[in-house]
Design an enzyme around this catalytic site. Structure first.
Site, PDB file in Angstrom:
ATOM      1  N   HIS A 124       0.824  -1.212   0.000  1.00  0.00           N
ATOM      2  CA  HIS A 124       0.000   0.000   0.000  1.00  0.00           C
ATOM      3  C   HIS A 124       0.851   1.251   0.000  1.00  0.00           C
ATOM      4  O   HIS A 124       2.044   1.235   0.301  1.00  0.00           O
ATOM      5  CB  HIS A 124      -0.969   0.008   1.194  1.00  0.00           C
ATOM      6  CG  HIS A 124      -0.365   0.458   2.478  1.00  0.00           C
ATOM      7  ND1 HIS A 124      -0.265   1.781   2.834  1.00  0.00           N
ATOM      8  CD2 HIS A 124       0.162  -0.251   3.494  1.00  0.00           C
ATOM      9  CE1 HIS A 124       0.320   1.869   4.024  1.00  0.00           C
ATOM     10  NE2 HIS A 124       0.592   0.651   4.445  1.00  0.00           N
ATOM     11  N   CYS A 125       0.203   2.354  -0.384  1.00  0.00           N
ATOM     12  CA  CYS A 125       0.809   3.682  -0.330  1.00  0.00           C
ATOM     13  C   CYS A 125      -0.271   4.633   0.183  1.00  0.00           C
ATOM     14  O   CYS A 125      -1.202   4.190   0.854  1.00  0.00           O
ATOM     15  CB  CYS A 125       1.370   4.096  -1.690  1.00  0.00           C
ATOM     16  SG  CYS A 125       0.184   4.072  -3.047  1.00  0.00           S
ATOM     17  N   ASN A 126      -0.175   5.915  -0.098  1.00  0.00           N
ATOM     18  CA  ASN A 126      -1.160   6.853   0.430  1.00  0.00           C
ATOM     19  C   ASN A 126      -2.547   6.639  -0.167  1.00  0.00           C
ATOM     20  O   ASN A 126      -3.532   6.555   0.548  1.00  0.00           O
ATOM     21  CB  ASN A 126      -0.725   8.300   0.183  1.00  0.00           C
ATOM     22  CG  ASN A 126       0.484   8.672   1.007  1.00  0.00           C
ATOM     23  OD1 ASN A 126       1.545   8.106   0.820  1.00  0.00           O
ATOM     24  ND2 ASN A 126       0.335   9.614   1.922  1.00  0.00           N
ATOM     25  N   GLY A 128      -3.074   4.336  -2.991  1.00  0.00           N
ATOM     26  CA  GLY A 128      -3.191   3.044  -3.645  1.00  0.00           C
ATOM     27  C   GLY A 128      -3.351   3.119  -5.152  1.00  0.00           C
ATOM     28  O   GLY A 128      -3.947   2.228  -5.747  1.00  0.00           O
TER      29      GLY A 128
END
Length: 177
Positions: A124-126, A128
């Site tokens: 995941h990231c901020n 997605g």
């Protein structure tokens, strides 16, 4: 009764409601853009010190899908449940100038280690849509020998909102594992 065409012709921007949007720059500076009709006013806001930068933190538990490992490739996002999962954070900026390929070995090693144990990894990231999607595509290209288009299509099918930034797309298209 008015037709849709006459309503559209008679529409004026002055009838729009006043809208405000919070914008967070790459440096973390927060601005409020307020639109009213055709005018735009930008003011700087000063968030509370504990406020998050550029994302909405959601601490609610998601549905159980068997995830045991989490690869966090966000910037400024702490792992919410470090005691429940094996977590790895690889901080990546989501800007076209970032050499995302330089992060692949570290990310892939974590994913490989988890998969070798029969584990499930969430990347995941901020939001997605860019960093995590790019890592997932590159992993498929590297480990499953998919072409860029095949990897892109597979990730897009799983998460339709993916949209890597232009720099990441360029790097992925020329990436040769």
């Amino acid at each position: 009764m008015n037709s849709l065409a006459s309503e559209i012709q008679g529409f004026s921007k002055s009838h729009l409601k006043k809208q405000s949007t919070r914008v967070t720059t790459v440096t973390g500076r927060q601005l409020i853009e307020t639109r009213s009709g055709s005018s735009v006013q930008v003011t700087e806001c000063f968030p509370e010190p504990e406020a998050a930068c550029g994302f909405v933190q959601d601490l609610r538990a998601d549905l159980q899908v068997g995830v045991t490992h989490i690869l966090n490739v966000a910037y400024g996002v702490e792992n919410a449940f470090p005691d429940l999962f094996h977590c790895k954070t690889v901080t990546v900026l989501d800007v076209p100038e970032t050499d995302i390929t330089s992060y692949f070995p570290e990310c892939f090693a974590f994913i490989d280690q988890a998969r070798n144990q029969g584990a499930v990894v969430l990347v995941h990231c901020n939001a997605g849509v860019s960093r995590s999607a790019s890592v997932a595509m590159a992993y498929l290209m590297s480990r499953d020998t998919l072409s860029f288009q095949e990897a892109f299509d597979a990730v897009k099918a799983a998460r339709p909102s993916v949209c890597p930034n232009p720099g990441f797309l360029k790097q992925l298209k020329s990436y040769t594992p």
